[in-house]
Every structure is written in structure tokens, then in C-alpha cells.
Write an enzyme that holds these catalytic residues in place. Structure first.
Site, mmCIF file in Angstrom:
data_model
loop_
_atom_site.group_PDB
_atom_site.id
_atom_site.type_symbol
_atom_site.label_atom_id
_atom_site.label_comp_id
_atom_site.label_asym_id
_atom_site.label_seq_id
_atom_site.Cartn_x
_atom_site.Cartn_y
_atom_site.Cartn_z
ATOM 1 N N CYS A 65 0.765 -8.269 4.784
ATOM 2 C CA CYS A 65 0.379 -6.872 4.582
ATOM 3 C C CYS A 65 -1.123 -6.626 4.499
ATOM 4 C CB CYS A 65 1.142 -6.303 3.393
ATOM 5 S SG CYS A 65 2.892 -6.055 3.806
ATOM 6 N N ASP A 66 -1.470 -5.351 4.235
ATOM 7 C CA ASP A 66 -2.791 -4.794 4.514
ATOM 8 C C ASP A 66 -3.967 -5.598 3.966
ATOM 9 O OD1 ASP A 66 -0.809 -2.839 4.978
ATOM 10 O OD2 ASP A 66 -2.269 -1.240 4.791
ATOM 11 N N LYS A 67 -3.959 -5.922 2.680
ATOM 12 C CA LYS A 67 -5.077 -6.666 2.084
ATOM 13 C C LYS A 67 -4.755 -8.147 1.963
ATOM 14 C CE LYS A 67 -6.443 -2.568 1.781
ATOM 15 N NZ LYS A 67 -5.152 -1.981 2.120
ATOM 16 N N GLU B 188 -6.857 4.535 -0.363
ATOM 17 C CA GLU B 188 -6.494 5.166 0.898
ATOM 18 C C GLU B 188 -6.027 6.597 0.659
ATOM 19 O OE1 GLU B 188 -5.106 1.223 3.410
ATOM 20 O OE2 GLU B 188 -3.577 2.612 2.653
ATOM 21 N N CYS C 198 5.236 -2.232 8.157
ATOM 22 C CA CYS C 198 5.663 -0.933 8.687
ATOM 23 C C CYS C 198 5.436 -0.827 10.194
ATOM 24 C CB CYS C 198 4.968 0.177 7.930
ATOM 25 S SG CYS C 198 5.334 0.140 6.149
ATOM 26 N N ASP D 13 0.815 -1.215 0.000
ATOM 27 C CA ASP D 13 0.000 0.000 0.000
ATOM 28 C C ASP D 13 0.846 1.261 0.000
ATOM 29 O OD1 ASP D 13 -2.125 -1.730 0.101
ATOM 30 O OD2 ASP D 13 -3.205 -0.609 1.622
ATOM 31 N N SER E 131 -5.313 4.974 5.323
ATOM 32 C CA SER E 131 -4.269 4.061 5.753
ATOM 33 C C SER E 131 -4.371 3.879 7.254
ATOM 34 C CB SER E 131 -2.906 4.646 5.398
ATOM 35 O OG SER E 131 -1.887 4.056 6.164
#
Length: 537
Positions: free
Chosen positions: A120-122, A438, A192, A79, A464
Site C-alpha cells: 500500500c501507499d506508504k 490526503e 484499490c 489510507d 490521494s
């Protein structure tokens, strides 16, 4: 009968066995349970560049416990790299592609069980969706956070870089300092370093009971991460013997536990998108109001970046998710580690640093997320309230309206946004974006330019996990669905009241009805994945 018997038992399956032998498997290998190693390794996402090491350890564990590991890969979008350009429109749709691709691989090849490796995010939400959908015994290994960077005695992470752009444009730092932040903020492998979406979803995976106790906050570079991966490979064989499928673990009570943990740690607002999507795969409904209800009941006990001063490393050292769960009133659900209460006791879960995790003196009396409603958001809007300045909890300002992120970003960096403004970014929702991108670049720019305590931002897109400030996303209905946000004009007064959960445009009903008659809803010409995604709404 084992699931994999469908491809390996009997004379009729001789061709299937022949193909497995072409892969290098022996008769002995084929006779054992076939365990999928679902690996998200790639060379562009920092959270994934080390996953091959975890995969190798997990396969060792599977073999040691009597299974045959078979690895395949799926995709992931970073992202941060996708942020602020058209690539971000592909991030949320990637979740569905991940879920679909993993479902296809698991079903087509009749695996008995699966070890999922992602970060990670998704990616993690997509893997969780696939696990619930296919519903074979599963264990998750989340790849772990990145260590924080450092510059001038201050901890850095990727949000430091995004905010440094605004600081530079505002003349607060030099170009040399900007470069130092760039070079130091992301020191290596891992997701992150703050409590952004990736690390939040790792915590949710552990809270749901699908990963080993302590997995979420064990950092990517720690030796213990390899140990967890190896033990996860062994554990899947126990989970398989018990036929402990995701639907037996991800119950309504388990999701309530996860939401309560989320509120206590102040996790990403994106959980309001991901947890309901995962829950639907196992027949559980999580209404948006449930997040708000649990948030009102749950104190915010650790103040991690982006809203607070602490990093994921601080959280890990303080006891991590197990310390949070051991001190909350949770349902005693079944997990891959046994019953939750027993697993936490066995792990010796406790708070090790009462400055970082504060149950006796919480950072906020309510949890991380608030759901607001009103004339601007009749169905709802989401804010990470624990990352909002006290000065902005109640705020009335003048609308500055932009049909898209690029125009808003240009205005912010061009110093055209002033204290008292409410930046409204529309046509960035699931259908209108499409892909609900985002808005980290504009929110970080507002903070970096020193406007975080005097300017609000509202969007039908999303944020985000690294966003902080008075930022309200997920406005529903979105502009593309003729929601009120489509009819707001420059200068309209916007009322924000987080404690009372209000988000209103202070325009008469008659005026709004008049605007509806003359307003033309923006429609974008789309192709490929984005066209299919937009059409699904």
C-alpha cells in the site's frame, strides 16, 4: 565474508547460534545464507490481508534455492480507512516508521539479503527506503491490485464510494444505491483497483528493476501472484550471489526510467514525494523540476482510473508495465531480472490491447504530472494534469479559504461552494498538518456534487492517488512555514494555467506584505509521533 557471519561464525558467536537454535533452526539452516522475509501482512488493510500466502511461497523459493528464510513484520496504514479524520495525519509519517523499523531489524540481525513483501501507499515507499538504506541484495514482491467491483454494468472501486457520498448529498442517488456501492466497490484482497498511489508505487518498483517483470499489475487473486512470489524467493539467491545491491539497481538512470513510466501511465502525484525520498537513500537527488521536464517529453498512453475509464485489470490484460517499458526510450539499466532490455525481451513484453495502451494515438500529448509555480506557490505545486477536465486547464476563480480540511468538507457538503470558486485548504502540510494528510474526501465530494468542471481545490496538503479534477497540492512553502497561502483571503482571485505552469494569487506585492505583518500563523499543540514528525521540518 557473508553479512550473517557476524552472528554465526566462530566460538565467540556460540551464544548467537544458541539463540537461533531456540528459534528452531538447525546447524544446516544456520550455515546457509540468512534471508529476511520482510512481510507487511495485517488484518485491517485490504491490500495486505493475503500477504501471508505470498510470504509462504517466497520462503519455499528461498529454501529451494539454498537459503534460510526468516520472517518478520512491519506496519501499514490503510489510507482509505484513515481518510477524512485525524488518522490521516499518521499516514505519511508511517513511511518513516516503516523504513526505520525495517532498517533496525535488518541491521540488528545481520541478514544477508531480503525479500520485501508490501502493497500500500506508504508501505512500499518505506520498504524501498529501507532497502536503499541497508543496501543488501533485495527483491520486492508487491501484493497486487484488487479486482474492480461492479454495479449496474459499471466498474467500481474505492473512489466510487468516496464520490458516492457527494452524489448522495447532492440528491443524485438514493440511500439504497449508496449502500449498493458500499457493498460492491471493494470485492476482496488487493490494493484499490485504479492507478492510485499503491498501484503506482508497485509500477515504480517494477520500473526501477527491483521486482520481477510483470509483478506490479498481476492481481492479488491471480494464481500467477503465488508463482511470482515463489520465483522471487528463488531469485533473491541469484541476486545475492551477484551481490546486486539496491544502490547498484536504483541509479539516477533507473529513477529517470521510473519517472518516465510514471508520466506515461498517469500515476499518482504522490510519486513526487516518494521517489525523491527513496532516491536520497542511495545518494541520488531528484528535483521536482525533473518530473515536469520528463512529463513534457512523455505522452500519456493509458488512461486508468481515477482520470480515465480503465482499471488495473484492463491494464494487466493489455500488457501492464512491461508493455509500457518496451515502447519507451529508456536507459538499459541493471535489474533483478538481468539487464532491462534483455528482461523485457525474455518476458515477451508487448501491447495486447491498443484501446487501453495507445502509443500511436496517446490520450494526452504530455505525461501525468505538471509542476506549477507562481505567487501562490513560489517553490512549486503539483497537479495530476491528465485527470483534469479540459475546461479547467486554464481557470480564474474566487478564493474560499479554510484553515483545515474539516471546515472545507463541511462547506462542500453543505452546498456552500459554488461554480467559479477555488477552495483553498491550508495548514495541512508536512509541518502544519502535521503529516500532510490526503484530501480525497473534499476532492471526491466536489466531483460527486457535480462541481468537478467548475471548482478548483488548492492545498499545502496532498492528494490521494484517487483524486481527480483541478486539484493542486504540495503548495510550497506551506502555510505553517509562512508561505503565501497563509495570507490568501476569501474573494482573492486565483489564476490557474496548467499549460503555462502558473499558479498565482492576483494580489499586489504591497498588499501581501501588509497581510504578512498582521497575520498570525496557526500553531497546533502536538504530542507523540506527530510532534516528532513536525519537528523534523
Amino acid at each position: 565474508m557473508a553479512t550473517s557471519d557476524a552472528i554465526k561464525k566462530g566460538v565467540e558467536r556460540m551464544p548467537h547460534r544458541a539463540l537461533l537454535k531456540a528459534d528452531g533452526f538447525t546447524d544446516s539452516d544456520i550455515e546457509k545464507p540468512l534471508i529476511a522475509i520482510v512481510n507487511s501482512f495485517n488484518e485491517i488493510v485490504p491490500g495486505h490481508i493475503h500477504l501471508n500466502k505470498l510470504s509462504a511461497a517466497a520462503k519455499e523459493g528461498v529454501r529451494a534455492a539454498g537459503g534460510t528464510p526468516i520472517e518478520f513484520n512491519t506496519i501499514c496504514v490503510c489510507d482509505g480507512i484513515a481518510m477524512g479524520h485525524p488518522g490521516m495525519r499518521y499516514s505519511l509519517p508511517s513511511r518513516e516508521v516503516i523504513a526505520d523499523s525495517v532498517e533496525i531489524m535488518l541491521r540488528a540481525h545481520a541478514f544477508d539479503a531480503a525479500v520485501f513483501i508490501g502493497t500500500c501507499d506508504k508501505n512500499v515507499p518505506g520498504l524501498l527506503m529501507a532497502a536503499g538504506r541497508v543496501n543488501i541484495p533485495s527483491v520486492f514482491i508487491t501484493g497486487g491490485p484488487m479486482m474492480p467491483g461492479e454495479y449496474k454494468g459499471k466498474c467500481l472501486d474505492v473512489i466510487s464510494a468516496f464520490e458516492a457520498v457527494g452524489e448522495f448529498r447532492a440528491g443524485k442517488i438514493t440511500e439504497k444505491e449508496l449502500k449498493e456501492v458500499e457493498n460492491r466497490c471493494c470485492p476482496g484482497a488487493g490494493s484499490c483497483a485504479g492507478l492510485f498511489t499503491a498501484n503506482t508505487m508497485a509500477c515504480m518498483t517494477e520500473a526501477l528493476g527491483l521486482s520481477l517483470t510483470g509483478c506490479a499489475t498481476c492481481h492479488a487473486v491471480q494464481k500467477e501472484k503465488i508463482d511470482i512470489a515463489r520465483e522471487s524467493g528463488k531469485r533473491i539467491m541469484d541476486v545475492l550471489k551477484k551481490n546486486l545491491t539496491p544502490s547498484k539497481i536504483m541509479t539516477k538512470q533507473a529513477f529517470e526510467n521510473a519517472i518516465r513510466v510514471d508520466m506515461a501511465i498517469g500515476g499518482s502525484s504522490n510519486t513526487t514525494l516518494h521517489l525523491p525520498a527513496v532516491a536520497r537513500e542511495v545518494g541520488v537527488e531528484l528535483p521536482l523540476d525533473l518530473f515536469d521536464k520528463i512529463s513534457r517529453e512523455t505522452p500519456h498512453v493509458t488512461n486508468l482510473r481515477p482520470g480515465g475509464p480503465y482499471t488495473m485489470w484492463d491494464f494487466e490484460q493489455a500488457g501492464g508495465v512491461p508493455a509500457i517499458m518496451a515502447n519507451l526510450k529508456l536507459h538499459n539499466t541493471e535489474t533483478v531480472n538481468g539487464m532491462l532490455t534483455d528482461a523485457l525481451k525474455k518476458a515477451g513484453a508487448k501491447v495486447k490491447n491498443t484501446d487501453v495502451i495507445r502509443f500511436s494515438n496517446p490520450f494526452h500529448k504530455e505525461g501525468g504530472i505538471a509542476v506549477l509555480k507562481g505567487t501562490l506557490a513560489p517553490i512549486g505545486a503539483v497537479v495530476k494534469q491528465t485527470a483534469v477536465s479540459e475546461k479547467m486547464m486554464k481557470f480564474t476563480g474566487s478564493a474560499r479559504v479554510f484553515d483545515g480540511e474539516d471546515a472545507a468538507m463541511a462547506a462542500i457538503l453543505g452546498k456552500k461552494i459554488k461554480p467559479g470558486d477555488v477552495v483553498i485548504i491550508r495548514y495541512e502540510g508536512p509541518k502544519g498538518g502535521p503529516g500532510m494528510p490526503e484530501m480525497l474526501s473534499p476532492t471526491a465530494a466536489i466531483e460527486g456534487m457535480g462541481l468537478g468542471e467548475s471548482v478548483a481545490l488548492i492545498t499545502d496538503g496532498r492528494f490521494s492517488g484517487g483524486t481527480r479534477g483541478a486539484c493542486f497540492g504540495h503548495i510550497m512553502p506551506e502555510a505553517a512555514e509562512c508561505g503565501p497561502i497563509a495570507y490568501v483571503k476569501d474573494g482573492d482571485k486565483i489564476e490557474i494555467d496548467i499549460p503555462e505552469r502558473k499558479l498565482n494569487v492576483l494580489v499586489s506585492d504591497a498588499e501581501m506584505e501588509s497581510r504578512k505583518k498582521t497575520c498570525k500563523i496557526v500553531k497546533k499543540k502536538l504530542t507523540g509521533v506527530l510532534a516528532r514528525y513536525a519537528a523534523s521540518f
